[in-house]
Design a protein around this motif. Structure first.
Motif, mmCIF file in Angstrom:
data_model
loop_
_atom_site.group_PDB
_atom_site.id
_atom_site.type_symbol
_atom_site.label_atom_id
_atom_site.label_comp_id
_atom_site.label_asym_id
_atom_site.label_seq_id
_atom_site.Cartn_x
_atom_site.Cartn_y
_atom_site.Cartn_z
ATOM 1 N N ARG A 1 -48.335 -13.673 -5.230
ATOM 2 C CA ARG A 1 -48.791 -13.010 -6.457
ATOM 3 C C ARG A 1 -49.500 -11.701 -6.096
ATOM 4 O O ARG A 1 -49.245 -10.659 -6.672
ATOM 5 C CB ARG A 1 -49.723 -13.958 -7.233
ATOM 6 C CG ARG A 1 -49.947 -13.543 -8.677
ATOM 7 C CD ARG A 1 -50.803 -14.574 -9.444
ATOM 8 N NE ARG A 1 -50.247 -15.926 -9.395
ATOM 9 C CZ ARG A 1 -50.848 -16.981 -8.837
ATOM 10 N NH1 ARG A 1 -52.036 -16.864 -8.287
ATOM 11 N NH2 ARG A 1 -50.259 -18.170 -8.841
ATOM 12 N N ARG A 2 -50.364 -11.811 -5.082
ATOM 13 C CA ARG A 2 -51.149 -10.631 -4.683
ATOM 14 C C ARG A 2 -50.246 -9.497 -4.202
ATOM 15 O O ARG A 2 -50.480 -8.330 -4.518
ATOM 16 C CB ARG A 2 -52.112 -11.063 -3.562
ATOM 17 C CG ARG A 2 -53.211 -10.088 -3.270
ATOM 18 C CD ARG A 2 -54.084 -10.605 -2.127
ATOM 19 N NE ARG A 2 -53.405 -10.525 -0.850
ATOM 20 C CZ ARG A 2 -53.713 -11.283 0.217
ATOM 21 N NH1 ARG A 2 -54.668 -12.196 0.152
ATOM 22 N NH2 ARG A 2 -53.059 -11.130 1.349
ATOM 23 N N GLU A 3 -49.198 -9.860 -3.470
ATOM 24 C CA GLU A 3 -48.340 -8.828 -2.877
ATOM 25 C C GLU A 3 -47.131 -8.486 -3.753
ATOM 26 O O GLU A 3 -46.325 -7.634 -3.397
ATOM 27 C CB GLU A 3 -47.869 -9.266 -1.481
ATOM 28 C CG GLU A 3 -48.998 -9.587 -0.502
ATOM 29 C CD GLU A 3 -49.929 -8.393 -0.233
ATOM 30 O OE1 GLU A 3 -49.502 -7.236 -0.453
ATOM 31 O OE2 GLU A 3 -51.090 -8.629 0.166
ATOM 32 N N ASP B 1 -50.470 -17.898 -3.959
ATOM 33 C CA ASP B 1 -51.545 -16.905 -4.073
ATOM 34 C C ASP B 1 -51.152 -15.569 -3.434
ATOM 35 O O ASP B 1 -51.301 -14.505 -4.042
ATOM 36 C CB ASP B 1 -52.825 -17.408 -3.377
ATOM 37 C CG ASP B 1 -53.497 -18.534 -4.164
ATOM 38 O OD1 ASP B 1 -53.124 -18.751 -5.326
ATOM 39 O OD2 ASP B 1 -54.382 -19.189 -3.589
#
Lengths: 346, 346
Positions: free
Chosen positions: A307-309, A304
């Protein structure tokens, strides 16, 4: 029909099989096993002659919570169902001091638990002192086990195991929690521990590098006398040592388990059908977390946050490994991801 | 990002990885891989630096048939697609004399195949003489490999391998076709073969007893220099040695493969997503066929016939093992089932 006998070349002694399918497997199904599922597997394992069956929330007694995941059943309900099913096999529970308390141990003792395993991080056996002492005084078999054991040297593990024995542990063990070991690593560590303690030594493998069975064999060849294994390898990520594979391999090599092969295969088929959506396999994240020596429970958070970073989760795992991250240090995942993102911009 | 380097303690030489995902894996999907699937995986393996990629019907050149299963694509179509994708990797094919013919070899050579493996039952290397000679004369690298190799002694395998070399094989190998070996079995056999021949020796493992990676390590430690492995273990039954697990384990032990880890994990993810309904797992039938040393391709026939005759399929497998059944002897399954049924009545 009789189970065919696999006459070994030479007899090499007895290995005690400890089956945590209904505890470690719980990690793979978010602790949602119901009474019918627990009963079906426990009865089959009992029929097969599996000597010890461990049950509970994946993180052990008292761990059911919003943070670690709410189990479908309370500890007490799980123990009641499995106790009734185990007419011959012994019943074991697991506990991590901090999650589990003396009150939880009292309730488990009231449910006639036979074996309690108290686990700590591999360098923190002193956290087990109070609970091992309590169990010894209560007359319940108490074992001390060291998690993430690849993070300590063989000498350190030997010292921690000796300390566990001094607290009252009647057996000690090491867990390859992140599935990082190769057989030579296991040989070295079990040998050192065997030289330091006079009690039985256990090994608990995970299959991230496809080595769970081979590592378990290395452990008994180095003097371990207890091996953990789960039906179909039921457990988090790449899973545990596969029970119904390990047992006939041991028997073929001349070790004795006292377990009936066909009964064991039947139990594994029940586990496959009733307990799990699919048996564990080794996916790419499991390979990386095993190589990096990182607790596989980090997986979904790492995916998670990566993906966000906008960073590669594999880089995050390797960096967490270099920083020696352990369970509970989930905040490190964000630090590492941000640092990698910054490095990409440079 | 750069792939992290896993600096080994000592360099232990190069291991040539031979990847039959697109050939042995075909068994798991009834030979139904399409052009897009072959291209996607071959391109990814090529990018990762996998040195040899094998393609074809599960039983090799010329095997597509009602009896062995009709492949979706003709040999020629498969080779055309994969040849185009492999700009750096070498392309290999497999053939079993009897299924494949010299005409099939000619067509494969026209498609610029780099390596041809000619396989025979472990005691019948003489069946490979004509095709190995043809390939040697055609200037194509020809390897001779022995199937179901656990059925012959180390000495016999060494003799058969020497014979393969005399026919023109530039490398030889043994297949653990039923996944029966434990590491000591592999060590003994590879050692005997290495003493008998001067050409590279290959090992091809299956994972029925959870030992495919450990057996492959035993093989290179005994002097094998080529290892077969498939993405996610893609193959019949319990599957083959898992490629993206084997490679980093080899590198960690100090061997060199020349393969990029992240590229390899990407290729394995593509294989997982595009080629297979699910990665292979070790089910109870796979354990039994591995223990019994029986070709896992017998599985569905054994299950069908056992159900019809009211006997335990596990007993059938063990009895087939005792009778040394080999592929092609499917009629034995009925004989064994009937004999077991009679024995039940007595």
């Amino acid at each position: 029909m009789n189970t065919p006998t696999h006459q070994p070349a030479d007899a090499r002694g007895h290995v005690l099989i400890h089956d945590p399918s209904l505890r470690d497997g719980h990690h793979a199904v978010r602790h949602q096993l119901g009474a019918g599922q627990l009963r079906a597997y426990a009865e089959a394992a009992n029929t097969a002659g599996v000597p010890v069956v461990e049950v509970g929330h994946g993180n052990g007694l008292g761990a059911s919570s919003l943070q670690a995941g709410q189990a479908l059943l309370a500890d007490d309900e799980m123990l009641a169902v499995v106790r009734e099913a185990l007419t011959d096999s012994r019943m074991a529970v697991f506990m991590l001091p901090g999650w589990g308390t003396t009150a939880d141990l009292r309730k488990a003792i009231a449910r006639q638990v036979d074996v309690v395993r108290v686990g700590t991080h591999c360098t923190e056996s002193d956290l087990a002192e109070r609970h091992l002492g309590f169990l010894r005084d209560a007359g319940v078999e108490a074992q001390g086990v060291l998690l993430m054991s690849h993070m300590a040297t063989p000498e350190r593990l030997a010292k921690e195991c000796a300390q566990l024995v001094s607290y009252g542990a009647s057996a000690v063990g090491i867990f390859d929690s992140s599935g990082h070991y190769l057989p030579a690593d296991v040989t070295e560590r079990i040998t050192a521990i065997r030289e330091a303690v006079d009690v039985p030594v256990a090994f608990h493998g995970h299959n991230n590098l496809g080595m769970a069975v081979a590592n378990s064999i290395a452990a008994v060849e180095a003097g371990a006398s207890t091996l953990d294994a789960c039906a179909r390898g039921f457990g988090a990520g790449a899973g545990n040592t596969q029970l119904e594979v390990l047992v006939p391999v041991l028997e073929r090599m001349g070790f004795r388990t006292g377990i009936d092969l066909y009964g064991l295969l039947d139990a594994a088929d029940i586990a496959d059908r009733e307990l799990m959506p699919a048996p564990p396999t080794i996916d790419s994240v499991a390979v990386v977390s095993g190589l990096a020596g990182v607790f596989s429970g980090f997986k979904s958070r790492v995916l998670d946050i990566s993906r966000r970073e906008g960073v590669d989760p594999r880089d995050v795992f390797f960096e967490l490994g270099r920083r020696q991250a352990v369970a509970g240090q989930e905040d490190l995942i964000v630090d590492v991801a941000l640092a990698l993102r910054e490095a990409q911009r440079d």
